[in-house]
Design an enzyme around this catalytic site. Structure first.
Site, PDB file in Angstrom:
ATOM      1  N   HIS A   1       6.194  -4.001   8.711  1.00  0.00           N
ATOM      2  CA  HIS A   1       6.027  -2.744   9.417  1.00  0.00           C
ATOM      3  C   HIS A   1       6.570  -1.630   8.537  1.00  0.00           C
ATOM      4  O   HIS A   1       7.776  -1.489   8.371  1.00  0.00           O
ATOM      5  CB  HIS A   1       6.767  -2.798  10.770  1.00  0.00           C
ATOM      6  CG  HIS A   1       6.699  -1.506  11.531  1.00  0.00           C
ATOM      7  ND1 HIS A   1       7.668  -1.127  12.435  1.00  0.00           N
ATOM      8  CD2 HIS A   1       5.789  -0.508  11.526  1.00  0.00           C
ATOM      9  CE1 HIS A   1       7.353   0.044  12.949  1.00  0.00           C
ATOM     10  NE2 HIS A   1       6.212   0.444  12.412  1.00  0.00           N
ATOM     11  N   PHE A   2       5.648  -0.825   7.970  1.00  0.00           N
ATOM     12  CA  PHE A   2       6.029   0.313   7.149  1.00  0.00           C
ATOM     13  C   PHE A   2       6.236   1.536   8.030  1.00  0.00           C
ATOM     14  O   PHE A   2       5.795   1.591   9.176  1.00  0.00           O
ATOM     15  CB  PHE A   2       4.941   0.607   6.107  1.00  0.00           C
ATOM     16  CG  PHE A   2       4.835  -0.439   5.039  1.00  0.00           C
ATOM     17  CD1 PHE A   2       5.568  -0.333   3.872  1.00  0.00           C
ATOM     18  CD2 PHE A   2       3.987  -1.529   5.201  1.00  0.00           C
ATOM     19  CE1 PHE A   2       5.463  -1.300   2.870  1.00  0.00           C
ATOM     20  CE2 PHE A   2       3.877  -2.494   4.211  1.00  0.00           C
ATOM     21  CZ  PHE A   2       4.621  -2.378   3.053  1.00  0.00           C
TER      22      PHE A   2
END
Length: 262
Positions: A1-2
């Site tokens: 998850h950026f």
């Protein structure tokens, strides 16, 4: 998850499914570090860790607006406390339709406790999606030299059926960070995240919790968990059960525990 914008935000949240092997986890963490990211590992669940906790803060700000607080006062109180932007400015950047969708996923899983007020539905019905539509809680207008100027749109207040109610800066900031703490405690109960240092790294690097405060759990320890529980109970009596302290917070307060033991 950026985190957005990916090139600038230092955090990478790696979500571990119950079926994830140790080799896969280690490889993923190594790739993230090679990219120059600060990596935290969290368990799988709705909103993961960071989005779930950020959502609790944004929800509480929306509840304050529904109760009669004004947008600019809430945002200014939060930036004076140390946030880079206020919750309504952040919602406009994210997009209200995106925020509503993410919130619905969490609500479907966790129930009415995390339900937002009808603010979002009314805003979206009026085609107010935030910066991308040039109007949300703020209006976005082209200024000098191509720069975008923003100002609170007074038209949102009659749209929301809003009646002004005075609210102190201290209450604004307390309700926001204590709801983040409350949701964090529930994530810790569910083993989504367990390491206090990872919590504070995630919240500072993921969405800008004031770094000089040392992190959310450091802030809780500084005040003391008996104060946290007492304050949440007081707000719950006034504003609803969503603010009732998580069992972990109450248990730790009764034991005299801290998140950081040294």
């Amino acid at each position: 998850h950026f985190f957005s914008p990916v090139a600038k935000m230092p955090l990478l949240e790696v979500i571990r499914h119950p079926g994830t092997s140790e080799e896969t986890l280690a490889t993923t963490v190594a790739v993230g570090r090679t990219m120059g990211k600060t990596v935290i590992v969290v368990g799988d669940g709705p909103g993961f860790f960071t989005s779930r906790v950020l959502g609790a803060m944004l929800n509480e700000a929306a509840w304050m607006l529904a109760e009669g607080a004004d947008v600019e006062k809430v945002d200014h109180a939060m930036t004076r406390w140390g946030w880079p932007v206020g919750p309504f400015a952040l919602l406009d950047e994210v997009g209200l339709d995106v925020a509503r969708h993410a919130g619905q996923v969490v609500r479907d899983a966790l129930g009415a406790r995390v339900a937002p007020p009808p603010v979002f539905e009314k805003m979206i019905a009026d085609r107010r999606l935030g910066r991308k539509s040039k109007r949300g809680f703020y209006l976005y207008e082209e200024g000098k030299k191509g720069k975008t100027a923003k100002r609170v749109d007074p038209a949102i207040y009659p749209l929301l059926g809003w009646t002004w109610k005075p609210i102190k800066d201290r209450e604004i900031t307390e309700r926001c960070w204590l709801q983040m703490l409350n949701e964090t405690a529930r994530c810790m109960e569910e083993k989504i995240i367990t390491n206090p240092a990872d919590v504070d790294i995630g919240i500072i690097f993921g969405f800008g919790f004031p770094p000089f405060r040392g992190g959310l759990l450091r802030e809780a320890d500084r005040h003391g968990l008996p104060w946290v529980v007492e304050t949440l109970d007081r707000y719950a009596e006034t504003y609803g059960e969503r603010l009732r302290p998580a069992p972990l917070l109450r248990e730790m307060a009764e034991r005299g525990s801290k998140f950081y033991q040294s």
